[in-house]
Design a protein around this motif. Structure first.
Motif, mmCIF file in Angstrom:
data_model
loop_
_atom_site.group_PDB
_atom_site.id
_atom_site.type_symbol
_atom_site.label_atom_id
_atom_site.label_comp_id
_atom_site.label_asym_id
_atom_site.label_seq_id
_atom_site.Cartn_x
_atom_site.Cartn_y
_atom_site.Cartn_z
ATOM 1 N N VAL A 141 -3.048 -2.948 -7.307
ATOM 2 C CA VAL A 141 -1.676 -3.210 -6.848
ATOM 3 C C VAL A 141 -1.604 -3.098 -5.312
ATOM 4 N N GLN A 142 -2.554 -2.379 -4.707
ATOM 5 C CA GLN A 142 -2.646 -2.397 -3.230
ATOM 6 C C GLN A 142 -2.791 -3.839 -2.749
ATOM 7 N N ILE A 143 -3.763 -4.554 -3.349
ATOM 8 C CA ILE A 143 -4.038 -5.936 -2.923
ATOM 9 C C ILE A 143 -2.823 -6.826 -3.171
ATOM 10 N N PHE A 201 -3.314 4.538 5.105
ATOM 11 C CA PHE A 201 -3.966 5.339 4.055
ATOM 12 C C PHE A 201 -3.585 4.839 2.667
ATOM 13 N N ALA A 202 -4.420 5.242 1.706
ATOM 14 C CA ALA A 202 -4.121 4.990 0.298
ATOM 15 C C ALA A 202 -4.519 6.227 -0.486
ATOM 16 N N PHE A 203 -3.829 6.433 -1.588
ATOM 17 C CA PHE A 203 -4.254 7.524 -2.481
ATOM 18 C C PHE A 203 -3.978 7.114 -3.915
ATOM 19 N N GLY A 204 -4.686 7.779 -4.818
ATOM 20 C CA GLY A 204 -4.464 7.513 -6.242
ATOM 21 C C GLY A 204 -4.483 8.832 -6.997
ATOM 22 N N MET A 205 -3.410 9.049 -7.782
ATOM 23 C CA MET A 205 -3.239 10.349 -8.425
ATOM 24 C C MET A 205 -2.982 10.139 -9.915
ATOM 25 N N THR A 214 -8.588 -0.442 -14.425
ATOM 26 C CA THR A 214 -9.135 0.912 -14.541
ATOM 27 C C THR A 214 -8.446 1.879 -13.595
ATOM 28 N N HIS A 215 -7.630 1.350 -12.707
ATOM 29 C CA HIS A 215 -6.876 2.170 -11.753
ATOM 30 C C HIS A 215 -5.708 1.335 -11.225
ATOM 31 N N THR A 216 -4.818 1.977 -10.470
ATOM 32 C CA THR A 216 -3.677 1.232 -9.927
ATOM 33 C C THR A 216 -4.002 0.608 -8.570
ATOM 34 N N LEU A 221 -6.135 14.483 -6.426
ATOM 35 C CA LEU A 221 -6.177 13.030 -6.204
ATOM 36 C C LEU A 221 -7.334 12.594 -5.325
ATOM 37 N N GLY A 222 -7.525 11.263 -5.275
ATOM 38 C CA GLY A 222 -8.491 10.657 -4.366
ATOM 39 C C GLY A 222 -7.723 9.884 -3.308
ATOM 40 N N SER A 223 -8.306 9.816 -2.099
ATOM 41 C CA SER A 223 -7.560 9.163 -1.028
ATOM 42 C C SER A 223 -8.492 8.728 0.099
ATOM 43 N N GLY A 224 -7.920 8.164 1.119
ATOM 44 C CA GLY A 224 -8.710 7.784 2.292
ATOM 45 C C GLY A 224 -7.972 6.760 3.136
ATOM 46 N N MET A 225 -8.668 6.317 4.202
ATOM 47 C CA MET A 225 -8.115 5.250 5.029
ATOM 48 C C MET A 225 -8.569 3.915 4.437
ATOM 49 N N HIS A 236 -16.355 9.711 -1.678
ATOM 50 C CA HIS A 236 -16.629 8.290 -1.445
ATOM 51 C C HIS A 236 -15.873 7.415 -2.436
ATOM 52 N N PHE A 237 -15.131 6.487 -1.905
ATOM 53 C CA PHE A 237 -14.566 5.390 -2.701
ATOM 54 C C PHE A 237 -14.902 4.114 -1.945
ATOM 55 N N PRO A 238 -15.281 3.062 -2.658
ATOM 56 C CA PRO A 238 -15.648 1.818 -1.962
ATOM 57 C C PRO A 238 -14.484 1.231 -1.157
ATOM 58 N N PHE A 239 -13.259 1.574 -1.542
ATOM 59 C CA PHE A 239 -12.095 0.915 -0.922
ATOM 60 C C PHE A 239 -11.448 1.742 0.165
ATOM 61 N N THR A 240 -12.014 2.924 0.477
ATOM 62 C CA THR A 240 -11.489 3.702 1.606
ATOM 63 C C THR A 240 -12.636 4.170 2.477
ATOM 64 N N TYR A 263 -6.578 2.076 -17.831
ATOM 65 C CA TYR A 263 -7.411 2.214 -19.044
ATOM 66 C C TYR A 263 -8.874 2.486 -18.714
ATOM 67 N N ARG A 264 -9.452 3.441 -19.423
ATOM 68 C CA ARG A 264 -10.898 3.657 -19.335
ATOM 69 C C ARG A 264 -11.388 4.148 -20.687
ATOM 70 N N ALA A 265 -12.579 3.700 -21.063
ATOM 71 C CA ALA A 265 -13.128 4.096 -22.363
ATOM 72 C C ALA A 265 -13.622 5.535 -22.295
ATOM 73 N N HIS A 312 -2.151 7.282 -16.889
ATOM 74 C CA HIS A 312 -1.258 6.757 -15.850
ATOM 75 C C HIS A 312 -1.651 7.260 -14.476
ATOM 76 N N GLN A 313 -1.514 6.386 -13.518
ATOM 77 C CA GLN A 313 -1.764 6.773 -12.135
ATOM 78 C C GLN A 313 -0.574 6.387 -11.285
ATOM 79 N N VAL A 314 -0.518 7.002 -10.113
ATOM 80 C CA VAL A 314 0.393 6.486 -9.101
ATOM 81 C C VAL A 314 -0.433 6.278 -7.833
ATOM 82 N N GLU A 315 -0.378 5.042 -7.361
ATOM 83 C CA GLU A 315 -1.088 4.671 -6.151
ATOM 84 C C GLU A 315 -0.119 4.815 -4.988
ATOM 85 N N GLY A 316 -0.634 5.185 -3.833
ATOM 86 C CA GLY A 316 0.197 5.185 -2.631
ATOM 87 C C GLY A 316 -0.479 4.317 -1.590
HETATM 88 N N1 PHE Z 1 -8.560 4.389 -7.478
HETATM 89 C C1 PHE Z 1 -9.148 5.703 -7.368
HETATM 90 C C2 PHE Z 1 -9.418 6.252 -8.759
HETATM 91 O O1 PHE Z 1 -8.937 5.737 -9.700
HETATM 92 C C3 PHE Z 1 -8.260 6.660 -6.611
HETATM 93 C C4 PHE Z 1 -8.052 6.268 -5.176
HETATM 94 C C5 PHE Z 1 -7.001 5.458 -4.834
HETATM 95 C C6 PHE Z 1 -8.884 6.739 -4.202
HETATM 96 C C7 PHE Z 1 -6.785 5.112 -3.509
HETATM 97 C C8 PHE Z 1 -8.698 6.403 -2.875
HETATM 98 C C9 PHE Z 1 -7.648 5.591 -2.539
HETATM 99 O O2 PHE Z 1 -10.130 7.224 -8.916
#
Ligand code: PHE
Length: 342
Positions: free
Chosen positions: A174-176, A305-309, A169-171, A282-286, A249-253, A195-197, A208-212
């Motif tokens: 690939v962080q893990i 940090f991580a971000f997803g765009m 559902t997101h990239t 985008l969404g992001s965080g530590m 809020h994201f559970p992973f940051t 993919y999301r319904a 498509h997303q790009v994760e950082g």
């Molecule tokens: N995975 C999140 C999303 O799909 C975006 C995100 C990535 C947020 C990395 C924070 C850190 O919405």
């Protein structure tokens, strides 16, 4: 006899006529052959005169036949060359030339910009286990984020006890995978399909997303801000940008922030870097300590940090495309209109 055949051979216009003449003259029952058979009835003197003459006649007819045959073959070849010629200088008919899909073009642009800042590209599978997509990212089974993400689940056949798979559902998984693969420090981006319904003007079930992801001893959100500023300037081709971090809020940051850029929508066209509007990109965080742990990295030693765009989303914005679904319609007129095909 001689004049008759030599003239007929010269006049023959095709190989079939020539063959008829050959049979008439020197075939088994041909006129010359019959006369040769008469030699047996002659006296020795007569034969000495007639024999060589007949042999010479036979030779002469045979060579006339061969010469004419070669002439006819040459003429046939000339005729073929005349009728089957090909003008190789004629310009060829225009064939439609394929071009790289706009999303791939934008992905390459994005990748090049981050590559300049030292980010390598990492990839993961589009079909992944729900451990990578959820659990390892601190989204346990009961977590509402699972429902919110409109996940496509892969159903297992009855009796198949392997863990369930999802269309990612997101990239973020690939962080893990990157942590497992290379350990810290890390500086990667992970572009790819997710993919999301969901389906409307701004959502397609595949997008498509790009994760950082940047991990090191002392990486902070200040580094994140700089990286994103540099990215936005390069991508939207502007000299200045203003970024706004909105607590989220994201559970992973932890902490988490959504990032907006200052912009204006003058006459429906987006201008980045000026104006009174804010555009979420985008969404992001530590990276959450539990996520580092899941990836086998010690959170007491490493942070980052991580971000997803959304790639499709920023492509829409950059090129002023009102309907995201058009990206996946393969309509040549649309592709040409936006300069994605010639
Ligand atoms: N995975 C999140 C999303 O799909 C975006 C995100 C990535 C947020 C990395 C924070 C850190 O919405």
């Amino acid at each position: 006899l001689r004049d008759k055949y030599i003239a007929a051979i010269a006049a023959a216009s095709d190989e079939a006529t020539l063959e008829d003449l050959r049979l008439q003259a020197v075939g088994k029952k041909g006129e010359v052959s019959l006369q040769m058979r008469e030699l047996g009835k002659m006296t020795a003197e007569e034969r000495q005169v007639a024999g060589p003459k007949l042999n010479a006649l036979k030779d002469e007819i045979n060579s006339a036949l061969a010469a004419k045959k070669a002439g006819l073959e040459d003429a046939a070849l000339d005729e073929r060359l005349r009728s089957e010629w090909l003008d190789v200088t004629l310009p060829s008919r225009l064939r439609g030339q394929g071009s790289i899909h706009p999303i791939s073009q934008v992905t390459e642009e994005v990748t090049a910009i981050f590559a300049d800042m030292g980010f390598a590209v990492a990839e993961g599978p589009r079909i992944d286990t729900d451990w990578y997509n959820f659990d390892a990212l601190n989204i346990p089974g009961h977590h509402p984020a699972r429902a919110e993400m409109d996940t496509f689940y892969m159903h297992r056949a009855e009796g198949d006890e392997r863990p369930p798979h999802v269309l990612r559902t997101h990239t973020s998984p690939v962080q893990i995978r990157s942590m497992e693969k290379q350990g810290a420090p890390i500086r990667v981006i992970c572009p790819g399909g997710v993919y999301r319904a969901d389906y409307d003007q701004t959502h397609t079930p595949m997008f498509h997303q790009v994760e950082g992801l940047a991990l090191d001893k002392d990486i902070s959100m200040a580094n994140l801000k700089w990286v994103l500023e540099e990215f936005v300037k390069a991508f939207f081709e502007v000299d200045d940008v203003e970024l706004r971090f909105r607590a989220s809020h994201f559970p992973f940051t932890e902490p988490s922030a959504e990032v907006d850029i200052r912009c204006s929508w003058e006459g429906g066209t987006l201008k980045v870097g000026e104006g009174d509007d804010w555009l979420e990109i985008l969404g992001s965080g530590m990276v959450h300590p539990k996520v580092l742990q899941a990836g086998g990295i010690d959170p007491n030693e490493w942070q980052g940090f991580a971000f997803g765009m959304g790639i499709d989303r920023i492509a829409m914005l950059k090129y002023g495309i009102p309907d995201l679904r058009a990206f996946f319609d393969s309509d040549l007129r649309w592709l040409r209109h936006y300069g994605f095909a010639s």
